[in-house]
Design a protein around this motif. Sequence first.
Motif, PDB file in Angstrom:
ATOM      1  N   ALA A  47       0.839  -1.207   0.000  1.00 60.48           N
ATOM      2  CA  ALA A  47       0.000   0.000   0.000  1.00 60.48           C
ATOM      3  C   ALA A  47       0.869   1.251   0.000  1.00 60.48           C
ATOM      4  O   ALA A  47       0.610   2.204  -0.750  1.00 60.48           O
ATOM      5  CB  ALA A  47      -0.942  -0.014   1.192  1.00 60.48           C
ATOM      6  N   GLN A  48       1.914   1.253   0.820  1.00 61.57           N
ATOM      7  CA  GLN A  48       2.826   2.406   0.859  1.00 61.57           C
ATOM      8  C   GLN A  48       3.543   2.558  -0.481  1.00 61.57           C
ATOM      9  O   GLN A  48       3.703   3.668  -0.985  1.00 61.57           O
ATOM     10  CB  GLN A  48       3.846   2.249   1.984  1.00 61.57           C
ATOM     11  CG  GLN A  48       4.820   3.409   2.086  1.00 61.57           C
ATOM     12  CD  GLN A  48       4.123   4.721   2.393  1.00 61.57           C
ATOM     13  OE1 GLN A  48       3.359   4.802   3.337  1.00 61.57           O
ATOM     14  NE2 GLN A  48       4.371   5.730   1.573  1.00 61.57           N
ATOM     15  N   GLY A  49       3.944   1.449  -1.068  1.00 64.34           N
ATOM     16  CA  GLY A  49       4.626   1.499  -2.353  1.00 64.34           C
ATOM     17  C   GLY A  49       3.753   2.040  -3.468  1.00 64.34           C
ATOM     18  O   GLY A  49       4.220   2.801  -4.323  1.00 64.34           O
ATOM     19  N   VAL A  50       2.483   1.672  -3.467  1.00 64.37           N
ATOM     20  CA  VAL A  50       1.554   2.190  -4.484  1.00 64.37           C
ATOM     21  C   VAL A  50       1.368   3.696  -4.282  1.00 64.37           C
ATOM     22  O   VAL A  50       1.351   4.463  -5.253  1.00 64.37           O
ATOM     23  CB  VAL A  50       0.209   1.433  -4.447  1.00 64.37           C
ATOM     24  CG1 VAL A  50      -0.808   2.093  -5.359  1.00 64.37           C
ATOM     25  CG2 VAL A  50       0.413  -0.024  -4.838  1.00 64.37           C
ATOM     26  N   ASP A  51       1.256   4.121  -3.023  1.00 62.01           N
ATOM     27  CA  ASP A  51       1.176   5.563  -2.749  1.00 62.01           C
ATOM     28  C   ASP A  51       2.421   6.286  -3.261  1.00 62.01           C
ATOM     29  O   ASP A  51       2.326   7.372  -3.838  1.00 62.01           O
ATOM     30  CB  ASP A  51       1.010   5.816  -1.246  1.00 62.01           C
ATOM     31  CG  ASP A  51      -0.373   5.450  -0.728  1.00 62.01           C
ATOM     32  OD1 ASP A  51      -1.314   5.291  -1.539  1.00 62.01           O
ATOM     33  OD2 ASP A  51      -0.509   5.317   0.509  1.00 62.01           O
ATOM     34  N   ASP A  52       3.584   5.683  -3.042  1.00 60.63           N
ATOM     35  CA  ASP A  52       4.834   6.277  -3.508  1.00 60.63           C
ATOM     36  C   ASP A  52       4.872   6.369  -5.037  1.00 60.63           C
ATOM     37  O   ASP A  52       5.311   7.386  -5.586  1.00 60.63           O
ATOM     38  CB  ASP A  52       6.034   5.486  -3.009  1.00 60.63           C
ATOM     39  CG  ASP A  52       6.229   5.582  -1.500  1.00 60.63           C
ATOM     40  OD1 ASP A  52       5.597   6.454  -0.851  1.00 60.63           O
ATOM     41  OD2 ASP A  52       6.998   4.762  -0.965  1.00 60.63           O
ATOM     42  N   LEU A  53       4.412   5.317  -5.715  1.00 61.94           N
ATOM     43  CA  LEU A  53       4.372   5.345  -7.180  1.00 61.94           C
ATOM     44  C   LEU A  53       3.467   6.465  -7.680  1.00 61.94           C
ATOM     45  O   LEU A  53       3.819   7.177  -8.628  1.00 61.94           O
ATOM     46  CB  LEU A  53       3.871   4.007  -7.724  1.00 61.94           C
ATOM     47  CG  LEU A  53       4.902   2.946  -8.011  1.00 61.94           C
ATOM     48  CD1 LEU A  53       4.223   1.665  -8.488  1.00 61.94           C
ATOM     49  CD2 LEU A  53       5.912   3.404  -9.024  1.00 61.94           C
ATOM     50  N   ALA A  54       2.318   6.613  -7.041  1.00 56.21           N
ATOM     51  CA  ALA A  54       1.401   7.682  -7.431  1.00 56.21           C
ATOM     52  C   ALA A  54       2.047   9.053  -7.209  1.00 56.21           C
ATOM     53  O   ALA A  54       1.905   9.960  -8.044  1.00 56.21           O
ATOM     54  CB  ALA A  54       0.098   7.572  -6.643  1.00 56.21           C
TER      55      ALA A  54
END
Length: 105
Positions: A47-54
Amino acid sequence: MKWTAVHEAAAAVAELAGLAPEYRTPEIRNFPAIMRDTGGWRCRLAAQGVDDLAAILEPGLAALLTLQGSGACAAAAAQALWQEFHTARAGLLSLIPPLGIERQA
């Protein structure tokens, strides 16, 4: 939903880079469900990684569109952003547990 939005933004970056549309493997398409079913630290990290990608793609795509709108060629910058996305996504996909790992709390 955010995973899909990230991939839509990445598709726009790929187009600006002059790359062919990417085929999304089942692993890519099902990543959110896999992480949700896996749970635990892997799910939180995903979840944190997807936020970072966004957070990387949103301003990056805006900058590319501004660059293209000014008449400059955005292909090289788009290629660099695409490679960053691709590398980061590969890291996220590595969170998918091997078969046999059970759901965690």
